[in-house]
Write a protein that holds these residues in place. Structure first.
Motif, mmCIF file in Angstrom:
data_model
loop_
_atom_site.group_PDB
_atom_site.id
_atom_site.type_symbol
_atom_site.label_atom_id
_atom_site.label_comp_id
_atom_site.label_asym_id
_atom_site.label_seq_id
_atom_site.Cartn_x
_atom_site.Cartn_y
_atom_site.Cartn_z
ATOM 1 N N MET A 30 7.886 13.352 20.684
ATOM 2 C CA MET A 30 8.439 13.208 19.345
ATOM 3 C C MET A 30 7.736 12.090 18.561
ATOM 4 O O MET A 30 7.923 11.983 17.368
ATOM 5 N N ALA A 31 6.957 11.252 19.282
ATOM 6 C CA ALA A 31 6.287 10.169 18.569
ATOM 7 C C ALA A 31 5.174 10.727 17.693
ATOM 8 O O ALA A 31 4.459 11.640 18.090
ATOM 9 N N LYS A 32 5.048 10.165 16.507
ATOM 10 C CA LYS A 32 4.090 10.670 15.530
ATOM 11 C C LYS A 32 3.158 9.530 15.126
ATOM 12 O O LYS A 32 3.626 8.513 14.594
ATOM 13 N N PRO A 33 1.861 9.660 15.384
ATOM 14 C CA PRO A 33 0.946 8.570 15.054
ATOM 15 C C PRO A 33 0.977 8.240 13.565
ATOM 16 O O PRO A 33 1.070 9.147 12.725
ATOM 17 N N ALA A 34 0.912 6.971 13.260
ATOM 18 C CA ALA A 34 0.923 6.537 11.866
ATOM 19 C C ALA A 34 0.077 5.283 11.743
ATOM 20 O O ALA A 34 -0.254 4.641 12.745
ATOM 21 N N THR A 35 -0.304 4.979 10.530
ATOM 22 C CA THR A 35 -1.012 3.738 10.253
ATOM 23 C C THR A 35 -0.056 2.805 9.543
ATOM 24 O O THR A 35 0.662 3.208 8.636
ATOM 25 N N LYS A 36 -0.018 1.570 10.009
ATOM 26 C CA LYS A 36 0.819 0.570 9.357
ATOM 27 C C LYS A 36 -0.068 -0.356 8.545
ATOM 28 O O LYS A 36 -0.965 -0.997 9.080
ATOM 29 N N LEU A 37 0.178 -0.383 7.265
ATOM 30 C CA LEU A 37 -0.550 -1.280 6.362
ATOM 31 C C LEU A 37 0.330 -2.488 6.080
ATOM 32 O O LEU A 37 1.505 -2.332 5.723
ATOM 33 N N VAL A 38 -0.231 -3.666 6.229
ATOM 34 C CA VAL A 38 0.497 -4.895 5.915
ATOM 35 C C VAL A 38 -0.238 -5.614 4.792
ATOM 36 O O VAL A 38 -1.445 -5.838 4.881
ATOM 37 N N ILE A 39 0.490 -5.924 3.741
ATOM 38 C CA ILE A 39 -0.061 -6.696 2.623
ATOM 39 C C ILE A 39 0.760 -7.972 2.500
ATOM 40 O O ILE A 39 1.979 -7.912 2.373
ATOM 41 N N ILE A 40 0.095 -9.108 2.574
ATOM 42 C CA ILE A 40 0.789 -10.378 2.378
ATOM 43 C C ILE A 40 0.238 -10.994 1.103
ATOM 44 O O ILE A 40 -0.963 -11.237 0.994
ATOM 45 N N THR A 41 1.119 -11.199 0.154
ATOM 46 C CA THR A 41 0.637 -11.738 -1.124
ATOM 47 C C THR A 41 1.785 -12.424 -1.853
ATOM 48 O O THR A 41 2.865 -12.624 -1.275
ATOM 49 N N GLU A 42 1.562 -12.767 -3.092
ATOM 50 C CA GLU A 42 2.563 -13.535 -3.819
ATOM 51 C C GLU A 42 3.711 -12.639 -4.273
ATOM 52 O O GLU A 42 3.519 -11.498 -4.670
ATOM 53 N N LYS A 43 4.905 -13.194 -4.209
ATOM 54 C CA LYS A 43 6.123 -12.415 -4.407
ATOM 55 C C LYS A 43 6.192 -11.764 -5.784
ATOM 56 O O LYS A 43 6.728 -10.674 -5.940
ATOM 57 N N LEU A 44 5.647 -12.417 -6.772
ATOM 58 C CA LEU A 44 5.763 -11.903 -8.147
ATOM 59 C C LEU A 44 5.042 -10.572 -8.329
ATOM 60 O O LEU A 44 5.243 -9.880 -9.329
ATOM 61 N N LEU A 45 4.207 -10.189 -7.344
ATOM 62 C CA LEU A 45 3.475 -8.919 -7.433
ATOM 63 C C LEU A 45 4.244 -7.747 -6.834
ATOM 64 O O LEU A 45 3.772 -6.608 -6.887
ATOM 65 N N LEU A 46 5.413 -7.991 -6.253
ATOM 66 C CA LEU A 46 6.095 -6.955 -5.479
ATOM 67 C C LEU A 46 6.326 -5.665 -6.265
ATOM 68 O O LEU A 46 6.033 -4.567 -5.784
ATOM 69 N N LYS A 47 6.840 -5.784 -7.466
ATOM 70 C CA LYS A 47 7.158 -4.564 -8.224
ATOM 71 C C LYS A 47 5.908 -3.761 -8.550
ATOM 72 O O LYS A 47 5.903 -2.531 -8.484
ATOM 73 N N LYS A 48 4.841 -4.460 -8.896
ATOM 74 C CA LYS A 48 3.593 -3.754 -9.216
ATOM 75 C C LYS A 48 3.017 -3.070 -7.973
ATOM 76 O O LYS A 48 2.492 -1.955 -8.047
ATOM 77 N N ILE A 49 3.102 -3.746 -6.842
ATOM 78 C CA ILE A 49 2.587 -3.148 -5.603
ATOM 79 C C ILE A 49 3.473 -1.975 -5.178
ATOM 80 O O ILE A 49 2.981 -0.954 -4.687
ATOM 81 N N ALA A 50 4.775 -2.103 -5.396
ATOM 82 C CA ALA A 50 5.687 -0.987 -5.070
ATOM 83 C C ALA A 50 5.302 0.268 -5.851
ATOM 84 O O ALA A 50 5.358 1.388 -5.323
ATOM 85 N N LYS A 51 4.885 0.093 -7.081
ATOM 86 C CA LYS A 51 4.471 1.259 -7.887
ATOM 87 C C LYS A 51 3.197 1.890 -7.330
ATOM 88 O O LYS A 51 3.052 3.117 -7.313
ATOM 89 N N ILE A 52 2.268 1.058 -6.889
ATOM 90 C CA ILE A 52 1.031 1.584 -6.293
ATOM 91 C C ILE A 52 1.356 2.353 -5.014
ATOM 92 O O ILE A 52 0.799 3.427 -4.756
ATOM 93 N N ILE A 53 2.262 1.819 -4.209
ATOM 94 C CA ILE A 53 2.650 2.487 -2.957
ATOM 95 C C ILE A 53 3.308 3.827 -3.253
ATOM 96 O O ILE A 53 2.975 4.850 -2.643
ATOM 97 N N GLU A 54 4.214 3.821 -4.214
ATOM 98 C CA GLU A 54 4.933 5.042 -4.564
ATOM 99 C C GLU A 54 3.967 6.111 -5.078
ATOM 100 O O GLU A 54 4.027 7.276 -4.689
#
Lengths: 110, 110, 110
Positions: free
Chosen positions: B1-25
């Motif tokens: 049942m395990a499904k291979p996936a890639t985990k992307l980690v981005i560490i950056t400044e908090k004020l960018l969260l909403k903009k990065i969320a839009k890129i992810i979406e």
């Protein structure tokens, strides 16, 4: 453009953060990230004498990306030698690939 | 049942969260997780001009599980292109296997 | 000295933490770490009826290091069976190598 790296994770008591940051900096690693954490371990009692399961975020999870496995192990060894006899803690490694970085590679590039 | 996936980690400044969320979406990824973080990088000075070592959790660690490595790299490239010239940040990949998910696979299954 | 381990990550709603901690403890794992998290998933609406994108840290990211992959999958299966029909959540595995531990290996060693 992906560059293989070793990710070292150290989970330990929050009061050690500044001392561990100095060990990381001395090793040549170019940065670290730390998040507040709660946890429960096999000791069940922290160095403060309080149970470790309370929801007070007195642990920290510290992550360091290093160019080499040797650098990660050197940091972990020094942290364990200095603190893990007296404080609860764990250190582990995972593999990572760094894609883009201005923190990790520094202002002069990778 | 395990499904291979890639985990992307981005560490950056908090004020960018909403903009990065839009890129992810926009990329087609079905979700992300973000935690407050503190950190110290090679720049030592953040975009706000304050030292990055202060204990004020103005960084965020953002994690995205993607079906393909290509999707993860596309998100990382766009984030780096848009923000990493002006803000401190790092993006890296690790491998993961998704076991059970209602968030990641969506209400219609995987 | 590095000891291969499986790292299980469960990201779900914070109110489940105590119940999941009991499942982890029952499995024989010697500890876990949890951090507050925010997130956005494919459901978009949490069990509380509130959007999951609000910045209120009502999710948790729970990490468990286990000696075997089987132990990690058993914990994930039980958590998914009990909670993921009613609550948003995801469980995934990554590989890790434990370097030094007093929490994970216990006071009696590894």
């Amino acid at each position: 453009m992906a560059k293989p790296a070793t990710k070292l994770v150290i989970i330990t008591e929050k009061l050690l953060l500044k001392k561990i940051a100095k060990i990381i900096e001395k090793s040549g690693a170019t940065g670290f990230t730390a998040v507040d954490a709660i946890g429960q371990g096999s000791r069940n009692v922290r160095s403060t004498g309080h149970p470790s399961t309370s929801d007070n975020h007195t642990n920290m999870k510290i992550e360091v990306l290093t160019d080499t496995r040797e650098m990660a192990m050197q940091i972990a060894d020094e942290v364990a030698d200095k603190f893990f006899a007296d404080y609860s803690g764990i250190a582990y490694l995972t593999n990572a690939e760094v894609l883009s970085s201005y923190k990790f590679c520094g202002p002069d590039g990778c």
